[in-house]
Motif scaffolding. Structure first.
Motif, short mmCIF file in Angstrom:
data_model
loop_
_atom_site.label_atom_id
_atom_site.label_comp_id
_atom_site.label_asym_id
_atom_site.label_seq_id
_atom_site.Cartn_x
_atom_site.Cartn_y
_atom_site.Cartn_z
N ARG A 46 0.71 -1.35 -0.05
CA ARG A 46 -0.04 -0.12 0.13
C ARG A 46 1.04 1.25 -0.04
N THR A 47 2.22 1.13 0.55
CA THR A 47 3.17 2.20 0.47
C THR A 47 3.55 2.64 -0.90
N ALA A 48 3.78 1.59 -1.81
CA ALA A 48 4.22 1.57 -3.04
C ALA A 48 3.03 2.29 -3.82
N LEU A 49 1.93 1.92 -3.56
CA LEU A 49 0.51 2.32 -4.35
C LEU A 49 0.08 3.81 -3.79
N GLY A 50 0.87 4.39 -2.80
CA GLY A 50 0.31 5.52 -2.34
C GLY A 50 -1.06 5.70 -1.37
N LEU A 51 -1.51 4.22 -1.02
CA LEU A 51 -2.60 4.17 -0.52
C LEU A 51 -2.51 4.11 1.33
N MET A 52 -1.26 4.50 1.46
CA MET A 52 -0.97 4.35 3.06
C MET A 52 -0.79 5.70 3.61
N PRO A 53 -1.57 6.27 4.27
CA PRO A 53 -1.27 7.83 4.88
C PRO A 53 -0.22 7.62 6.05
N SER A 54 0.37 8.86 5.88
CA SER A 54 1.82 8.93 6.79
C SER A 54 1.88 8.24 8.21
N ALA A 55 0.62 8.68 9.04
CA ALA A 55 0.63 8.21 10.24
C ALA A 55 0.56 6.67 10.25
N GLU A 56 -0.48 6.18 9.47
CA GLU A 56 -0.19 4.72 9.21
C GLU A 56 0.98 4.05 9.06
N PHE A 57 1.83 4.78 8.07
CA PHE A 57 3.06 4.27 7.62
C PHE A 57 4.04 4.31 8.81
N PHE A 58 4.11 5.50 9.55
CA PHE A 58 4.98 5.49 10.98
C PHE A 58 4.52 4.36 11.93
N HIS A 59 3.25 4.31 12.06
CA HIS A 59 2.80 3.52 13.15
C HIS A 59 3.19 2.08 12.70
N SER A 60 3.26 1.54 11.46
CA SER A 60 3.86 0.26 10.78
C SER A 60 5.25 0.28 11.14
N LEU A 61 5.90 1.34 10.68
CA LEU A 61 7.27 1.16 11.04
C LEU A 61 7.83 1.13 12.62
N GLN A 62 6.96 1.52 13.39
CA GLN A 62 7.28 1.26 14.71
C GLN A 62 6.95 -0.08 14.99
N LEU A 63 5.64 -0.73 14.42
CA LEU A 63 5.69 -2.34 14.71
C LEU A 63 6.64 -2.96 14.11
N ALA A 64 7.13 -2.73 12.89
CA ALA A 64 8.32 -3.50 12.24
C ALA A 64 9.55 -3.68 13.15
N THR A 65 9.90 -2.34 13.65
CA THR A 65 11.02 -2.28 14.63
C THR A 65 10.84 -3.19 15.67
N LEU A 66 9.69 -3.19 16.20
CA LEU A 66 9.51 -3.93 17.37
C LEU A 66 9.56 -5.50 16.89
N TRP A 67 8.80 -5.79 15.92
CA TRP A 67 8.90 -7.27 15.61
C TRP A 67 10.25 -7.63 15.22
N THR A 68 11.07 -6.67 14.69
CA THR A 68 12.66 -6.98 14.44
C THR A 68 13.38 -7.67 15.58
N ALA A 69 13.11 -6.46 16.65
CA ALA A 69 13.69 -6.98 18.04
C ALA A 69 13.15 -8.50 18.59
N ILE A 70 12.06 -8.37 18.67
CA ILE A 70 11.38 -9.75 19.08
C ILE A 70 11.83 -10.92 18.49
N LEU A 71 11.90 -10.93 17.10
CA LEU A 71 12.46 -11.95 16.25
C LEU A 71 13.83 -12.10 16.25
N ALA A 72 15.02 -10.87 16.58
CA ALA A 72 16.05 -11.08 16.83
C ALA A 72 16.53 -11.85 18.23
N GLY A 73 15.40 -11.54 19.34
CA GLY A 73 15.65 -11.91 20.60
C GLY A 73 15.12 -13.53 20.39
N LEU A 74 14.20 -13.79 19.76
CA LEU A 74 13.75 -15.10 19.68
C LEU A 74 14.66 -16.00 18.94
N MET A 75 15.52 -15.61 17.90
CA MET A 75 16.22 -16.41 17.10
C MET A 75 17.68 -16.54 18.01
#
Lengths: 266, 261
Positions: A221-250
């Motif tokens: 949706r980011t590539a298609l321009g269908l994602m508002p900025s606020a939602e993009f940054f919220h997803s970015l925070q989630l992605a960072t959190l999941w990266t940390a969780i998965l790194a710890g699990l790994m």
């Protein structure tokens, strides 16, 4: 693992990839054929209608194209499956004898394995952007940075999930079924085959607690321009959190798994 | 000073106890039974820096399990092993940079690209100076007479050529401990000779401790200063090769153990 060896693993993996030209040609051919088939399906779905489920026809094909590219570049089922076999057969030991970080080694191999596919994908996207009737918002200049960030993080998240499954084989001996489950889940629930907006609300809520929407829906949706900025940054925070969780699990799965790793036999 | 020291070292494996038929497989699936196999049990020995030690035993005696514990590939279930002052299974990067291992049929080469590219990758992994690494590869390749094969895909090499490349990969970073697990298996007489000469020269030049596991008693007699014999996971003999060779009764007994299957 130093930067020089990281780059060299990428380089060697690219060399392995281009060693087998027939494989590479078949990849490009199958990508184009799948694109044509999906276009035919959506042509039929959109016949006589301006939009389906909130998605206009002009976005539908861009959705199909970029969704397929994301899947093709991200998915490393073959490599992960090969690595699970290496754990079971004992050949995984060659990574343990060297002073390397295995997760970084795998990610370098992933980047190398997908570089040629990624370059072909860029060409296809550019051709579609400038030669066909693509929506103005598809890969717009403003959206290139966010698209790159979301796409890169989505690939990294998926590769880390693959690694967790590889390390699960230290405990389970055979964890190919996990890979199969993941592949099915990605196909249906990451938003690269069908838009997540078409799913029932209860399922959307459930998926919001998993990293699956970040794998496909977010970069798409980011590539298609269908994602508002606020939602993009919220997803970015989630992605960072999941990266940390998965790194710890790994890290936990790997360190504890090595203690159990038997590599029985000669 | 001891470069490797093992004290009552042991490793057991939990393996599934099942029969041979489809029925047995289904029964094992529904109600699995396990048994404990003692692969190595209470083994103690010491290896001085610069020694070449032969490790012999029948198939399934525990030789490879013992070597894997020294290399840090396996965690011992009891006892301890210390190598160059490190605990191998902690896999300290400083330790891994000082050991090299060749395991018979198991490869560390990338089979789809030329050996040269694997060597250059290993040079980077071990933080070697690129120019010195290139010179070392060329020197070793000439010594093994595989210089012309450096640009050939590894999977297209013969078994002997591949084994030589594996040895080059294992010694490229000048390890202080070299573990050779049946390096001459399946090789012809000429290839075996080349590898034996290399091991002797390498040990002389670098004073590397070498542990050689082999079923070929010629490998042992030509190369080793010392002999360790393992049978059913237990240490049977640990001493110098000369004493072993002079004691006919001991030699016969151990040969009967080794040939027992």
């Amino acid at each position: 693992m130093n930067l020089r060896s990281f780059k060299k693993v990428i380089r060697n993996t690219i060399m392995v990839d281009i060693e087998y030209r027939f494989n590479y040609y078949m990849l490009i051919l199958s990508t184009i054929l799948t694109l044509i088939m999906e276009w035919a399906v959506f042509e039929h779905v959109f016949e006589g209608r301006q939009n389906v489920g909130g998605l206009p026809a002009s976005h539908a094909f861009a959705f199909v194209l970029f969704g397929m590219i994301i899947r093709t570049v991200q998915v490393l089922w073959g490599k992960a499956s090969q690595m699970i076999d290496e754990v079971r057969e004992g050949t995984f030991r060659r990574y343990l004898l060297q002073p390397i970080s295995h997760p970084l080694y795998f990610i370098a191999q992933a980047i190398g394995a997908k570089t040629n596919t990624f370059l072909a994908a860029i060409v296809i996207c550019l051709v579609y952007k400038f030669a066909f009737d693509s929506p103005a918002t598809f890969l717009s200049i403003d959206g290139l940075g966010p698209t790159f960030i979301s796409f890169t993080l989505s690939c990294l998240l998926l590769w880390m999930i693959y690694l967790c499954m590889v390390y699960a084989s230290f405990y389970l001996e055979e964890s190919q079924f996990l890979l199969l489950t993941l592949n099915i889940s990605i196909g249906v629930f990451s938003g690269t085959v069908l838009p997540l907006s078409w799913l029932p609300d209860w399922l959307k809520i459930f998926l919001s607690y998993t990293p699956l929407p970040l794998l496909g829906d977010w970069p798409l949706r980011t590539a298609l321009g269908l994602m508002p900025s606020a939602e993009f940054f919220h997803s970015l925070q989630l992605a960072t959190l999941w990266t940390a969780i998965l790194a710890g699990l790994m890290a936990i799965l790997y360190r504890r798994g090595l203690k159990r790793y038997e590599a029985f036999g000669g | 000073m001891l470069s490797i020291e093992a004290k009552e070292l042991g490793r057991h494996f939990k393996i599934r106890d099942r029969g041979e038929s489809l029925g047995a497989a289904v029964q094992s699936f529904l109600s699995p039974k396990w048994k404990i196999k003692d692969a190595v049990s209470d083994v103690s020995f010491g290896i001085q820096q610069g020694e070449i030690v032969g490790l012999v035993g029948a198939n399934g005696a525990g030789k490879t399990t013992l070597l894997k514990m020294i290399a840090g590939l396996l965690h011992p279930t009891h006892g301890s092993v210390s190598s160059l002052g490190f605990t191998p299974h902690q896999r300290d990067k400083a330790y891994l940079k000082q050991i090299g291992m060749v395991m018979g049929q198991k490869s560390q080469m990338w089979v789809d690209i030329p050996a040269w590219d694997t060597f250059m990758l290993l040079a980077d992994i071990y933080d070697l100076d690129p120019a010195k690494a290139r010179a070392r590869v060329e020197k070793l390749a000439k010594q093994f007479r595989v210089f012309d094969q450096l640009g050939v895909q590894v999977r297209r090499l013969s078994l002997g050529e591949r084994m030589k490349m594996e040895i080059i990969a294992a010694v490229l970073h000048e390890p202080k401990i070299l573990i050779l697990d049946e390096p001459t298996i399946g090789l012809d007489v000429l290839a075996k000779d080349v590898i034996r000469n290399f091991v002797l020269e390498y040990n002389k030049e670098e004073e590397t401790s070498i542990i050689l596991s082999s079923h070929d008693m010629e490998d042992i007699s030509e190369l080793c200063d010392k002999l360790i014999v393992i049978n059913k996971g237990k240490l049977v003999y640990n001493g110098d090769l000369e004493s072993f060779s002079k004691d006919k009764n001991l030699k016969q007994w151990i040969q009967s153990i080794i040939s027992e299957e």
